[in-house]
Enzyme design. Sequence first.
Site, PDB file in Angstrom:
ATOM      1  N   CYS A 288       1.014  -1.262  -0.080  1.00  0.00           N
ATOM      2  CA  CYS A 288       0.005  -0.045   0.041  1.00  0.00           C
ATOM      3  C   CYS A 288       0.874   1.084  -0.059  1.00  0.00           C
ATOM      4  O   CYS A 288       1.577   1.729   1.114  1.00  0.00           O
ATOM      5  CB  CYS A 288      -0.896   0.022   1.203  1.00  0.00           C
ATOM      6  SG  CYS A 288      -2.047   1.656   1.286  1.00  0.00           S
TER       7      CYS A 288
ATOM      8  N   CYS B 114      -4.494   5.892  -4.213  1.00  0.00           N
ATOM      9  CA  CYS B 114      -4.093   4.582  -3.957  1.00  0.00           C
ATOM     10  C   CYS B 114      -2.660   4.661  -4.702  1.00  0.00           C
ATOM     11  O   CYS B 114      -2.484   4.890  -5.795  1.00  0.00           O
ATOM     12  CB  CYS B 114      -4.766   3.516  -4.750  1.00  0.00           C
ATOM     13  SG  CYS B 114      -4.102   1.805  -4.884  1.00  0.00           S
TER      14      CYS B 114
END
Length: 298
Positions: free
Chosen positions: A85, A231
Amino acid sequence: MIAARDPFPAPVTPIPFRKMHGLGNDFVVIDARGHAFPASPALLGRIADRRLGVGCDQLILLEPSDRADARMRIFNPDGGEVGACGNATRCIAWLLAAEAGRAQAIIETRAGLLRATLAEGVVTVDMGAPRLGWGEIPLAGAGADTARVAIDAAGIDPALPGWFSAVNMGNPHAVFFVEDCDAFELARIGPALETHPLFPEKANVSLASRAGPDALRVRVWERAAGATLACGTAACAVAVAAWRLGLVPEGPVRILLPGGVLTIARGGAGSVLMTGPVATSFTGTLDPALLILPEAAA
């Protein structure tokens, strides 16, 4: 006669947390370096719930590491653990660097060791080299060209192109280049694309459209998390896909996400560098009652 039951079960040791975000992609960060944390899917989902818990796109656990400043584990709201992430990595790098009083941090993840540097209010993370092989993404079946993978998506949305670019940045990404990414109903098409049979491990889905000679506007549907404001690994994947297809110059690319802008550039040995801001929303302590699930309290 039924005896009254205490609505609050036996106390559980309170657990401090920090709520952070990178461009609105938000995280509950729990430091488990000094004690074990019961990372059950049900409990993680309860904490991530925006009505019953603190609320977040992902929950981040910090654990000890003998190879880095700390080990970072990343959990989606459904309790599933993922390998990478980007926005969370920047947040954790900032925490670890500040804790050590320096401008660098090394973080151990399931995707490998990630190195980060801090400068002028932003954090740059070397996300490593993208994996581009068919089985590395992974994609189902057999194939070779992951820059343009054929897909029959007309039943999902006839305006989608008949191909996408596949990139793995520690997790699988499918990038659809479209004329206007804002013209699509992401909440409707995202779940169908995420779970398409081509993706045995599901996929993060990005819709990308041109926003200038070195800029792309991007909307992302994250597997198990849904539409997010930003993201980091998707921004990296979109830049890599655009470079491969010759859609943008080889230099830095600005990725315009609903939550803000990330800059993606090439590093050494084929790695991808991601630069962007981080922020702390608030800190707090998990209520002991939250840590006891309803079935455990019954």
